[in-house]
Scaffold this motif. Structure first.
Motif, PDB file in Angstrom:
ATOM      1  N   GLY A   1       0.835  -1.373  -0.033  1.00 11.62           N
ATOM      2  CA  GLY A   1      -0.251  -0.433  -0.015  1.00 11.62           C
ATOM      3  C   GLY A   1       0.632   1.348  -0.376  1.00 11.62           C
ATOM      4  O   GLY A   1       1.918   1.336   0.088  1.00 11.62           O
TER       5      GLY A   1
ATOM      6  N   LEU B   1      -3.369  -3.509   2.841  1.00  8.22           N
ATOM      7  CA  LEU B   1      -2.882  -2.102   1.889  1.00  8.22           C
ATOM      8  C   LEU B   1      -2.665  -2.483   0.194  1.00  8.22           C
ATOM      9  O   LEU B   1      -1.737  -3.679   0.339  1.00  8.22           O
ATOM     10  CB  LEU B   1      -2.884  -1.574   2.973  1.00  8.22           C
ATOM     11  CG  LEU B   1      -3.565  -0.984   3.870  1.00  8.22           C
ATOM     12  CD1 LEU B   1      -2.858  -0.247   4.698  1.00  8.22           C
ATOM     13  CD2 LEU B   1      -5.378  -0.197   3.682  1.00  8.22           C
TER      14      LEU B   1
ATOM     15  N   PHE C   1      -6.572   1.707   0.503  1.00 10.22           N
ATOM     16  CA  PHE C   1      -5.798   2.301   0.665  1.00 10.22           C
ATOM     17  C   PHE C   1      -6.664   3.067   2.311  1.00 10.22           C
ATOM     18  O   PHE C   1      -8.156   3.056   2.169  1.00 10.22           O
ATOM     19  CB  PHE C   1      -5.436   3.544   0.045  1.00 10.22           C
ATOM     20  CG  PHE C   1      -6.509   4.323  -0.745  1.00 10.22           C
ATOM     21  CD1 PHE C   1      -7.508   5.216  -0.265  1.00 10.22           C
ATOM     22  CD2 PHE C   1      -7.516   3.638  -1.511  1.00 10.22           C
ATOM     23  CE1 PHE C   1      -8.512   6.647  -0.803  1.00 10.22           C
ATOM     24  CE2 PHE C   1      -8.287   4.136  -1.858  1.00 10.22           C
ATOM     25  CZ  PHE C   1      -9.029   5.640  -1.659  1.00 10.22           C
ATOM     26  N   ASP C   2      -5.748   3.807   2.633  1.00 12.75           N
ATOM     27  CA  ASP C   2      -6.658   4.670   4.097  1.00 12.75           C
ATOM     28  C   ASP C   2      -6.495   5.314   4.023  1.00 12.75           C
ATOM     29  O   ASP C   2      -5.333   6.400   4.404  1.00 12.75           O
ATOM     30  CB  ASP C   2      -5.148   3.125   5.590  1.00 12.75           C
ATOM     31  CG  ASP C   2      -5.913   4.186   7.142  1.00 12.75           C
ATOM     32  OD1 ASP C   2      -7.079   4.399   6.802  1.00 12.75           O
ATOM     33  OD2 ASP C   2      -5.320   3.713   7.834  1.00 12.75           O
TER      34      ASP C   2
ATOM     35  N   PHE D   1     -11.531   4.236   5.400  1.00 14.49           N
ATOM     36  CA  PHE D   1     -11.287   2.575   4.603  1.00 14.49           C
ATOM     37  C   PHE D   1     -11.686   2.412   3.571  1.00 14.49           C
ATOM     38  O   PHE D   1     -12.651   2.455   3.703  1.00 14.49           O
ATOM     39  CB  PHE D   1     -10.845   1.362   5.046  1.00 14.49           C
ATOM     40  CG  PHE D   1     -10.615   0.226   4.510  1.00 14.49           C
ATOM     41  CD1 PHE D   1      -8.566   0.308   4.310  1.00 14.49           C
ATOM     42  CD2 PHE D   1     -10.772  -0.968   3.963  1.00 14.49           C
ATOM     43  CE1 PHE D   1      -8.227  -0.817   3.885  1.00 14.49           C
ATOM     44  CE2 PHE D   1     -10.610  -1.484   3.200  1.00 14.49           C
ATOM     45  CZ  PHE D   1      -9.222  -2.043   3.157  1.00 14.49           C
TER      46      PHE D   1
ATOM     47  N   HIS E   1     -11.236   1.442  -0.864  1.00 17.37           N
ATOM     48  CA  HIS E   1     -11.128   0.836  -2.272  1.00 17.37           C
ATOM     49  C   HIS E   1     -11.236   1.599  -3.250  1.00 17.37           C
ATOM     50  O   HIS E   1     -12.158   2.323  -3.903  1.00 17.37           O
ATOM     51  CB  HIS E   1     -11.736  -0.817  -2.626  1.00 17.37           C
ATOM     52  CG  HIS E   1     -10.791  -1.435  -1.725  1.00 17.37           C
ATOM     53  ND1 HIS E   1     -10.455  -2.752  -2.692  1.00 17.37           N
ATOM     54  CD2 HIS E   1     -11.097  -2.202  -0.987  1.00 17.37           C
ATOM     55  CE1 HIS E   1      -9.879  -3.717  -1.541  1.00 17.37           C
ATOM     56  NE2 HIS E   1     -10.954  -3.316  -0.459  1.00 17.37           N
TER      57      HIS E   1
END
Length: 836
Positions: free
Chosen positions: A326, A355, A393-394, A404, A406
């Motif tokens: 990530g 991630l 991804f955060d 959170f 996508h």
């Protein structure tokens, strides 16, 4: 269906194969003035599109050549190119060549940006071109590394799924499937411009050309302010290959190479190339795994089929798989447990090893070329391409389970172009043709959250994360005066909602571009492209898995962020007609210096913006460009110096601003009115010996939003600088190759790049920026017998800390996140190459 089409395409033209009964053999030896054989020299008969290379004894042979008179060209790096008229008859024809050592021919001198081979000096466009040698010497496999050496060109890659590509201040980075890019990326004449599928690994590359200014005439509807053209190595009539392996810090593993060979002698050739490039992330994630790493595997195969003396077919297939960890969107507000908010130190992003990115890109291209006569030829380019990516991804940059996301992007495209080219070898040359393009894509954004954490973010952000520990609010505060009937209502530990945008477009173009020499010194170029577009846009929101009480606060019930469409797809479509063009003039002061000037109109297509509550059609974004410059070539192609100045005026400039307001997360294209820019660029290359050279370039850009729009209204962003646009940037580098003895050479290749302060958003907030900084890279090693190369590299040798982006989705909620730039990378590489 598309594979069947291409196979049928190949079969039909195979039927036209002509096996001449009257053929001969051309052979000979290529040597230096001192009588030494030259291995690897290129022998080429342009009119037949065939060629070969000399072996270790300097010998070459071309078989089954139709009896006729041909011009045979022989070239080898470091020696003057020789052309001779040769008559081939039924018997064996022997023609030897002696090459004279020459000054080093700088790469980038010869380009094909105007769809024909020309010297850069003679083309009235600001162009930077780098070939195989420069790309390999710098160890460049990604756009962002290449951009450091191109004035006026910036590339920011958060991940290969999310690039920001900037030419002269204009950024192309939106992942919205309904929005067309401003900067076109082409691969072997085929557009790969859609953001989420545009980043490809740079391996086994013949040449990369970056064209600045509106290029709609040459490259179509998306080249509003410029284009990058990636020209891959094709199959050749030779047996050759190379392999490079390397290892570096952060467990970097590199393997790349190619193999080229004839399949059917002098008729069908094959080439395969591949790369695997992996590196652990350089940011540790306390919740698991690492961040900001790389893992890419890519493969390419190509065939060249000589159908007859006048017709060739290239078939190229590309495949790439990206599975990096990530991206470190690290919070600048809340520090991880035991850490700080410095983007370059460890982070603590929720979901840990979940991630990352999983992206696949593949495509097939067929290029059919037929020479009608000495003046005319026709090229047909057919292509199909597809990408599919899923990036997790955060967005809040903390361990809190609040944001959170996508991003799931899909796209497919089909294109067909037919282009007629002509060159009278007198005063008139150019091309005309037509193009059809179809694309169908979507961008889906699922959001997963713990409502108890998200409630803290919007109701009490000061306590969102305390000492690295997220705070959870189990219920809406029991305050009827503030929250009415939902006061005290429970909040769930998990919920999910999503939105999706869709874009399906059809376009057709007719275009023409021609140059005319008024005198031996003065020439004019005029180009025009007319485009028809059928643009279809749609938007859909799926309701939350569980209706949320927070939705009553944000006004989006049963959702929290995304206003519902009740699961229905809202669609809109519109057709548009448009035209862009250019006018250019070239004036040769003498054989070494050429002046040029251009006036051009660029355009970015209209955007149909569809939301749950309204549909808007944004005006097409247009730019008027004016540029003057000078190009020069001195000292028998040893010294090249270019400089230019330009002015742009934009209308209906579009920006995409993501913001959380009135309880809604809004991320839609907006018309921000008028903008303008002006700038200056200079670039130089100098070969001070046959094997050693120097380059330097500088770019100045002053690009900002105007005070007022076209209606005289004050603009919100008035005076603000364009994002990702340094006012000053420069790079400098050396390629020093002293010869130790006949079999051993040493190389030292240092480069230094610098860019001034950049803002990461059009709002120009001072904390969402990066001050000016410079990066030092170098490569050093030995070359043995021109066959083996052992090298050591170090990038960011001074270990400069910097960021490549700031703000992001977290910034929309008032908690911006920051992405660290790469630290010091170093390692060793071994390369082996061969010719047979």
């Amino acid at each position: 269906m598309y594979f069947k089409f291409l196979l049928t395409f190949l079969t039909l033209f195979s039927i036209t194969t002509v096996n001449s009964q009257n053929t001969g053999v051309l052979k000979g030896v290529i040597i230096t003035e001192q009588g030494q054989p030259i291995m690897g020299a290129n022998v080429h008969i342009k009119s037949l599109s065939i060629g070969t290379t000399s072996n270790e004894k300097g010998e070459f042979i071309l078989k089954k050549i139709a009896n006729n008179s041909y011009t045979v060209e022989v070239s080898y790096l470091g020696y003057n190119t020789v052309s001779k008229k040769v008559v081939v008859n039924n018997s064996e024809t022997i023609q030897n060549f002696i090459l004279k050592e020459s000054s080093y021919m700088l790469e980038g001198v010869v380009i094909t940006s105007q769809k024909r081979e020309q010297k850069n000096k003679d083309v009235p466009i600001a162009i930077t071109s780098y070939g195989t040698e420069f790309i390999e010497n710098q160890g460049t496999f990604e756009y962002d590394a290449l951009s450091e050496y191109v004035p006026g060109f910036q590339v920011q890659i958060q991940s290969v799924n999310n690039p920001g590509i900037v030419i002269r201040g204009i950024t192309s980075d939106s992942g919205d499937s309904r929005v067309e890019p401003r900067v076109s990326i082409f691969q072997d004449g085929v557009s790969i411009s859609k953001s989420r599928g545009s980043v490809v690994e740079l391996y086994d590359i013949e040449r990369i050309e970056v064209l600045k200014g509106p290029q709609g005439t040459l490259f179509g509807r998306g080249a509003q302010i410029g284009a990058m053209h990636i020209i891959q190595n094709k199959a050749k009539n030779e047996t050759s290959g190379a392999v490079k392996v390397g290892y570096g810090n952060y467990n970097q593993i590199l393997t790349t190479g190619y193999f080229n060979a004839p399949v059917v002698e002098d008729k069908l050739f094959f080439r395969a190339a591949a790369i695997y490039n992996k590196r652990d992330g350089f940011i540790k994630n306390l919740s698991g795994g690492d961040l900001n790493g790389k893992e890419t595997a890519a493969f390419r195969t190509s065939f060249k089929y000589l159908i007859n003396d006048d017709t060739t077919l290239d078939l190229i297939a590309n495949w790439q798989k990206d599975t990096p960890p990530g991206t470190s969107f690290k919070s600048g507000t809340y520090a991880p447990l035991g850490g700080d908010t410095n983007p370059n130190t460890f982070a603590d992003l929720e979901r840990g090893e979940e991630l990352g990115l999983d992206r696949t890109v593949w495509g097939v291209t067929g290029i059919l070329k037929h020479e009608l006569n000495d003046i005319w030829d026709v090229t047909s380019t057919t292509a199909y391409r597809k990408f599919n990516s899923d990036e997790a991804f955060d967005a809040d940059g903390t361990v809190a389970p609040a944001l959170f996301f996508h991003e799931i992007s899909k796209g497919k495209q089909f294109s067909q172009e037919v282009r007629f080219n002509f060159d009278t070898d007198d005063k008139f040359r150019g091309f005309f043709g037509a193009n059809f393009f179809y694309e169908d894509g979507s961008q889906e954004v699922p959001w997963e959250l713990d409502e108890r954490s998200f409630a803290m973010l919007i109701l009490n952000p000061a306590a969102f994360v305390l000492n690295g520990i997220p705070t959870l609010l189990p219920n809406i505060p029991n305050d009827p005066a503030a929250f009415g009937a939902i006061a005290g209502a429970p909040l769930s530990s998990y919920n999910k909602e999503r939105n999706t945008n869709f874009g399906k477009n059809y376009s057709g173009d007719i275009f023409a571009d021609a140059s005319y020499d008024v005198t031996d010194k003065l020439s004019f170029t005029v180009g025009l492209r007319a485009t028809w577009e059928d643009i279809n846009a749609a938007y859909q929101v799926e309701d939350a898995a569980t209706p949320s009480n927070l939705g009553y606060l944000t006004g989006n019930y049963p959702n929290i962020l995304f206003a519902t469409t009740n699961g229905e797809k809202i669609e809109a479509s519109e057709s548009f007609l448009s035209a862009v063009g250019r006018f250019a003039v070239n004036y040769d002061i003498n054989n070494n210096i050429t002046l040029f000037g251009t006036a051009a109109r660029g355009r970015r297509p209209n955007v149909i913006s569809v939301t749950a509550t309204e549909t808007n059609i944004l005006s097409d974004e247009t730019v008027l460009s004016y540029e003057i410059g000078a190009k020069s070539l001195f000292l028998n192609n040893r010294l090249q110096f270019d400089m230019n100045a330009y002015m742009y005026a934009y209308s209906n400039f579009q920006t995409t601003i993501t913001k959380f307001e009135n309880g809604k997360l809004v991320s839609t294209p907006e018309d921000s009115g008028n903008a303008s820019s002006f700038g200056f660029e200079a670039a130089a290359q100098y070969a001070f010996t046959k094997s050693s050279s120097f380059f330097a370039n500088y770019g100045y850009i002053d690009a900002s939003f105007d005070d007022k729009d076209s209606n005289g209204n004050e603009q919100v962003l008035a005076g603000n600088t364009f994002r990702l646009t340094p006012k000053h940037s420069f790079s400098i580098g050396f390629n020093i190759n002293p010869k130790i003895n006949e079999n051993l050479e040493f190389f030292f290749r240092p480069t230094y790049t610098h860019k001034s302060k950049v803002f990461f958003e059009e709002t120009n907030l001072p904390n969402i920026s990066q001050d000016g900084y410079g990066i030092l890279n170098y490569r050093v090693g030995l070359t043995i017998n021109k066959t083996y190369e052992l090298g050591f590299y170090m990038n960011n040798a001074l270990n400069k800390q910097y960021i490549i982006d700031a703000g992001n989705t977290g910034g929309a909620f008032g908690i911006p996140t920051f992405i660290a730039g790469a630290p010091r990378f170093f390692g060793a590489q071994l390369k082996v190459k061969f010719y047979i």
